[in-house]
Design an enzyme around this catalytic site. Structure first.
Site, mmCIF file in Angstrom:
data_model
loop_
_atom_site.group_PDB
_atom_site.id
_atom_site.type_symbol
_atom_site.label_atom_id
_atom_site.label_comp_id
_atom_site.label_asym_id
_atom_site.label_seq_id
_atom_site.Cartn_x
_atom_site.Cartn_y
_atom_site.Cartn_z
ATOM 1 N N LYS A 171 0.862 -1.181 0.000
ATOM 2 C CA LYS A 171 0.000 0.000 0.000
ATOM 3 C C LYS A 171 0.892 1.223 0.000
ATOM 4 O O LYS A 171 1.849 1.307 0.764
ATOM 5 C CB LYS A 171 -0.883 -0.022 1.250
ATOM 6 N N ASP A 199 -13.391 4.714 11.331
ATOM 7 C CA ASP A 199 -13.814 4.661 9.931
ATOM 8 C C ASP A 199 -14.310 3.262 9.595
ATOM 9 O O ASP A 199 -14.020 2.725 8.529
ATOM 10 C CB ASP A 199 -12.655 5.057 9.014
#
Length: 369
Positions: free
Chosen positions: A6, A113
């Protein structure tokens, strides 16, 4: 080992906010060690770009799966939903209770989140939370700019949209939203603008699941209702409590349920994609990486399979053939020191110390300077 990398896109690499969030993702997640969290192996910078090396989850995120199910007119069963949610609840409980190994103090990690996009569901039925990038430990929460809303609208808690101090119960509320939506097969807090979304969350008017689907057990309806209480004092106080109630309900509702049931269902949705993933993994496995050596006189000889590296050459293979080929590739790659120092020499006829593999096509990985 197949991993996922990532990174921040190049256009954001010079943004201090993005970099700070990215570093938080790595530093916090490294402290987490749970079967239902995506593991972090390494992080750093390469050519000015931040990256994280993480566990590769062979599956899709929950939003992608729900979208696919909607297109083919399929739905999760009650048992499947509960099985997914109890896994996520167990992971959140671990994160919320995580201790800093250097100080012995609670990290007070809050995801903030929680949404279907941040829950990976593997093809084997294992649910894993990803992206603790906007989670904040206690000392970091105070540094967050006042009035800044982080997280996806539609999965926020009432206290979160009000800009109040959030704690682990915010994650529980978001998980309650996800549970409600998967059981009702519709969105809970969805409007055509962010302002209207916030108003809906503030009002926290949650319809009873049994009014939408009378087949939903009353016990499960009450569990979801408790997770979605507007007043966080009335809500589940820990994700562990939610996990315990979900586990107890599932054992009574469907004692014969197995994670394999969920696995078969998800695999049926992505059967073609699974074959393509297997093909790509075989190709990626052939990438040769230069390795630094412990001794100057040692060189690494790595065999190369004669199987064509072009992905298209694998298209004719069946799933079973791919599996056999993958096993063969795993046993056809190994390291062995040479008997003498190696330079720029043709080793096409080199002899290995074990004497078992001669005249193979090999590659010399030169010692890193």
């Amino acid at each position: 080992k197949c991993v996922a990398v990532k990174r921040i896109l190049s256009q954001f690499s010079y943004s201090e906010d993005f970099i700070a969030m990215f570093k938080d993702d790595a530093k916090i997640a490294i402290n987490l060690s749970h079967s239902n969290v995506v593991s972090i192996y390494d992080f750093g910078t390469e050519k000015g770009q931040f990256f994280i090396v993480m566990e590769f989850v062979e599956g899709r995120n929950l939003r992608q799966i729900l979208n696919r199910m909607k297109r083919v007119d399929k739905y999760f069963s009650v048992a499947q939903v509960v099985h997914i949610i109890k896994q996520v609840a167990a992971c959140l409980d671990h994160a919320h209770r995580c201790i800093d190994p250097t100080t012995g103090q609670p990290l007070n990690i809050i995801h903030r989140d929680m949404s279907p996009q941040n829950v990976m569901l593997g093809f084997e039925g294992d649910a894993k939370i990803v992206d603790f990038g906007i989670a904040k430990a206690a000392h970091q929460i105070e540094a967050t700019r006042a009035g800044t809303l982080k997280g996806k609208f539609g999965y926020m808690s009432p206290e979160q949209v009000e800009g109040q101090t959030v704690d682990s119960r915010t994650d529980i509320f978001a998980l309650g939203i996800m549970t409600w939506e998967m059981l009702a097969n519709q969105r809970l807090f969805l409007a055509n603008s962010e302002i209207k979304n916030i108003r809906k969350i503030r009002e926290c008017d949650v319809p009873s699941l049994r009014k939408i689907n009378p087949n939903i057990p009353a016990e499960l309806d009450q569990i979801v209702k408790k997770a979605l209480e507007k007043d966080k004092v009335e809500r589940y106080q820990t994700a562990g409590d939610l996990h315990r109630d979900m586990q107890g309900f599932l054992s009574r509702f469907d004692p014969d349920f197995s994670g394999q049931d969920l696995s078969h269902f998800v695999k049926s949705l992505f059967s073609e994609e699974i074959i393509q993933i297997r093909k790509k993994q075989i190709v990626y496995a052939q990438v040769t990486v230069q390795q630094p050596q412990a001794q100057e006189s040692t060189q690494i000889l790595q065999t190369k399979s004669t199987v064509a590296r072009d992905e298209m050459s694998l298209d004719h293979l069946s799933f079973e053939e791919l599996s056999q080929l993958s096993k063969a590739e795993q046993t056809n790659s190994f390291e062995v020191p040479l008997k003498k120092a190696a330079g720029d020499v043709d080793f096409s006829t080199a002899e290995f110390d074990d004497g078992k593999t001669r005249a193979q096509r090999i590659h010399v990985a030169k010692r890193s300077a």
